[in-house]
Design a protein around this motif. Structure first.
Motif, PDB file in Angstrom:
ATOM      1  N   ARG A 181       0.709  -1.286   0.094  1.00 45.16           N
ATOM      2  CA  ARG A 181       0.094   0.071   0.096  1.00 45.16           C
ATOM      3  C   ARG A 181       0.887   1.348  -0.087  1.00 45.16           C
ATOM      4  N   TYR A 182       1.956   1.381   0.451  1.00 39.68           N
ATOM      5  CA  TYR A 182       2.805   2.301   0.675  1.00 39.68           C
ATOM      6  C   TYR A 182       4.039   2.230  -0.483  1.00 39.68           C
ATOM      7  N   MET A 226       2.696   8.574   6.753  1.00 38.35           N
ATOM      8  CA  MET A 226       2.351   8.712   5.116  1.00 38.35           C
ATOM      9  C   MET A 226       3.246   9.440   4.693  1.00 38.35           C
ATOM     10  N   ASP A 265      -0.963  14.338   2.324  1.00 38.10           N
ATOM     11  CA  ASP A 265      -0.153  13.091   1.963  1.00 38.10           C
ATOM     12  C   ASP A 265       0.263  13.091   0.632  1.00 38.10           C
ATOM     13  N   GLU A 320      -4.361  10.384  -2.827  1.00 37.69           N
ATOM     14  CA  GLU A 320      -4.140  10.364  -1.387  1.00 37.69           C
ATOM     15  C   GLU A 320      -4.922  11.319  -0.748  1.00 37.69           C
ATOM     16  N   TYR A 321      -4.909  11.601   0.566  1.00 33.81           N
ATOM     17  CA  TYR A 321      -5.890  12.229   1.258  1.00 33.81           C
ATOM     18  C   TYR A 321      -5.188  13.376   2.096  1.00 33.81           C
ATOM     19  N   THR A 380      -1.811   4.248   8.020  1.00 36.43           N
ATOM     20  CA  THR A 380      -2.805   5.630   8.214  1.00 36.43           C
ATOM     21  C   THR A 380      -3.669   5.479   6.947  1.00 36.43           C
ATOM     22  N   ARG A 381      -2.797   5.211   5.710  1.00 38.19           N
ATOM     23  CA  ARG A 381      -3.296   4.990   4.363  1.00 38.19           C
ATOM     24  C   ARG A 381      -4.568   3.990   4.201  1.00 38.19           C
ATOM     25  N   ASP A 418      -8.360   4.327   3.665  1.00 37.94           N
ATOM     26  CA  ASP A 418      -9.101   3.536   2.446  1.00 37.94           C
ATOM     27  C   ASP A 418     -10.390   2.979   3.068  1.00 37.94           C
ATOM     28  N   ARG A 430     -10.053  10.761  -2.224  1.00 37.56           N
ATOM     29  CA  ARG A 430      -8.953  10.681  -3.026  1.00 37.56           C
ATOM     30  C   ARG A 430      -8.666  11.975  -3.830  1.00 37.56           C
TER      31      ARG A 430
END
Length: 589
Positions: free
Chosen positions: A144-145, A221, A243, A248-249, A324-325, A329, A335
């Protein structure tokens, strides 16, 4: 305080970097590491600004500097390494980005594009999975990262160095591959080293003996920045973050502790950081099409953030913060198009966030808060697609309080060339005096001078690849209005055969309240900005000028060419410039 986000490796060494049989020389790798991080320097002004070389405050904080972890993740299993078996300490900070000056006189630096520095060899995923459920979850987290398996050496190949001192693990730690025979808890290798990065780091510039602290309550993040909102006695302060990656957020952290004005003058500054930054609630933003939004709490045990989550079974609040991501999600946050710097208007409390660009934004994925997907042709040939020019979004908290869980939003300005379609792309009506692309840095004048009061000046810096066929990256000055000072607009996006419409909320066209202030040298990024309290000297960074060249093809000689054309090309250098007015007044007014 000065961030050293990255290097231009080709220029750092006189003849470029060296690699022999896949191994980097230790001296070069050490130089590269020591050119990353943060500098604390004292400057003073007599006849002109100068560097106080003998100051006791001067120091470097690099990827080698001892760090301490604070907050909920301190001591967590995922932070255990051969260097730190108890998971309370670490080494260094890297890819540091954006300003973050706290009212109690510390500095927040933010770890952004740290993932690429690590090597992860093919087969690591199988080894981790074989260690049990924790290893399986680690594989999900790494994916995910953005840390897949490969046999490359990571950015700059630091993990390939064979140090003269065989006990020196400063280079081996950049290889996060689980080593055969090492304990599964990570204490015998550096499989968990990557989890020690991606945090907000607090530094006390006035205490050279202090150890920087990684503030884990603020999540992990690609932190571009962390900006505190207005501080009001008795109200819990909020810290706004982006992020910086595509889709991302936007986040905020609300401290568990109400603000006390007396803390602004405390002498134990990191202890004040402990007070406000180690406990609280981390939120992620969800923006609705009607111009409202919610702050969704990233709290273990609430909603999908439980062990029953099929996509990723969370085990604790520590797990939520490290991942965190994945938590954002699960909550269905919005997004965004690469959230970068955040800035808070000192007069209104409204938060602005730069959304730099997003090449993966499509007609199908465009939404109200990221409404454009288009074709932008280059004058030099070719084109870009997606949202190549970015935009700046702003939020106003309900009842103007940092503790709010809902907000209103609109888009302050859309980046675009003035030649682009005014109906669907150049929505802010930019012209030759203020068109821009890829907004990145963002900062308001200080309330200690006229540029930060009544109608504060907002400075916008660009890091652009879409519009540099027309002009270089730039700094703009603006006097923004307020959320919902414009109206709604329906945008029709067309890319190839795909077409679709999105209704968005657009701020009042900036017109003469937005102006280009300076243009940087070739192939640079304008980044980092701060002023003296009186606003009469403005400090701005010119990062990686001429980055497209190298020792045999020097594409910029800045700053050596500031005095005029140079006879022989000179390797360019990142530098800080100081801007003053000839009349001695406040810069920007």
């Amino acid at each position: 305080m000065l961030n050293h986000e990255n290097i231009t490796q080709a220029y750092l060494h006189p003849n470029g970097p060296t690699t022999t049989a896949g191994v980097r020389p230790e001296a070069e790798a050490l130089k590269e590491m020591e050119c990353h991080g943060v500098s604390v320097i004292e400057v003073n002004r007599a006849a002109a600004w100068s560097y106080t070389t003998a100051s006791s405050f001067n120091r470097r904080i690099t990827p080698l500097t001892p760090m301490s972890f604070s907050g909920p993740v301190r001591g967590a299993d995922s932070l255990k390494t051969r260097y730190s078996p108890d998971a309370t300490t670490g080494r260094g900070t890297i890819n540091n980005c954006a300003n973050g000056t706290m009212p109690w006189n510390t500095y927040l630096t933010n770890e952004e594009n740290w993932v690429g520095y690590f090597r992860r060899e093919v087969g690591d995923g199988v080894r981790r999975a074989a260690s049990g459920p924790a290893g399986v979850k680690a594989n999900t987290s790494l994916a995910r990262y953005g840390k897949g398996e490969s046999n490359t050496g990571g950015n700059y190949g630091w993990s390939t160095v064979q140090p003269a001192d065989a006990t020196n693990t400063a280079y081996a730690r950049w290889n996060i591959t689980a080593q055969a025979g090492a304990p599964a808890d990570g204490t015998g290798d550096f499989r968990n080293e990557i989890f020690q990065y991606g945090w907000v780091v607090e530094i006390d510039p006035f205490d050279p003996a202090s150890t920087p602290r990684k503030r884990t309550a603020l999540g992990r993040m690609n932190h571009e920045g962390c900006e505190i909102g207005r501080t009001i006695p008795g109200k819990r302060p909020a810290f706004y973050m982006g992020d910086d990656a595509q889709n991302e957020y936007i986040y905020k952290f609300v401290s568990a502790t109400p603000w006390s004005a007396a803390d602004a003058t405390a002498t134990n500054r990191l202890a004040i950081g402990d007070k406000y930054l180690d406990a609280g609630t981390l939120y992620v933003a969800k923006l609705a099409a009607d111009g409202t939004g919610q702050w969704l709490p990233l709290v273990f045990g609430q909603g999908p953030l439980t062990s029953a989550n099929a996509a990723y079974p969370f085990s604790s609040q520590v797990d939520v913060l490290i991942n965190t991501r994945l938590a954002a999600d699960a909550l269905g946050a919005t997004r965004m198009d690469r959230p970068e710097w955040t800035a808070v208007n000192p007069a209104t409390g409204e938060m602005y966030c730069t959304l730099t660009n997003n090449s993966s934004r499509t007609v199908a994925t465009a939404d109200a808060s990221n409404p454009r997907a288009y074709v932008d042709p280059k004058t030099t040939g070719g084109q870009t697609t997606g949202n190549a020019n970015g935009h700046i979004i702003r939020l106003r908290e309900k009842d103007d309080t940092s503790e709010a869980t809902t907000f209103a939003w609109d888009i302050y300005a859309f980046g675009a060339g003035s030649d682009l379609d005014a109906t669907n792309i150049n929505l802010s009506g930019l012209d030759a005096t203020n068109d821009f692309s890829s907004p990145d840095g963002l900062w308001f004048g200080l309330p200690s001078n006229a540029s930060g009061t009544i109608a504060p000046v907002m400075w916008i810096e660009t890091d652009d690849g879409a519009y540099t066929d027309v002009t270089n990256c730039m700094l703009l000055a603006s006097v923004p209005g307020k959320v919902n000072d414009g109206g709604t607009r329906t945008v029709t996006n067309t890319v190839g055969a795909a077409t679709g419409s999105v209704t968005t909320r657009i701020g009042k066209a900036p017109g003469a309240t937005l102006r280009r202030f300076l243009v940087g040298p070739k192939e640079c990024e304008i980044t980092g900005i701060y002023s003296t309290p009186d606003g009469r000297s403005l400090f701005v960074n010119i990062q990686h000028p001429g980055e497209g060249g190298g020792p045999t093809n020097i594409t910029s000689s800045w700053p050596a060419n500031q005095a005029g054309t140079v006879a022989t090309p000179s390797r360019p250098r990142s530098s800080t410039i100081v801007i003053t007015k000839t009349d001695g007044g406040v810069v920007g007014l």
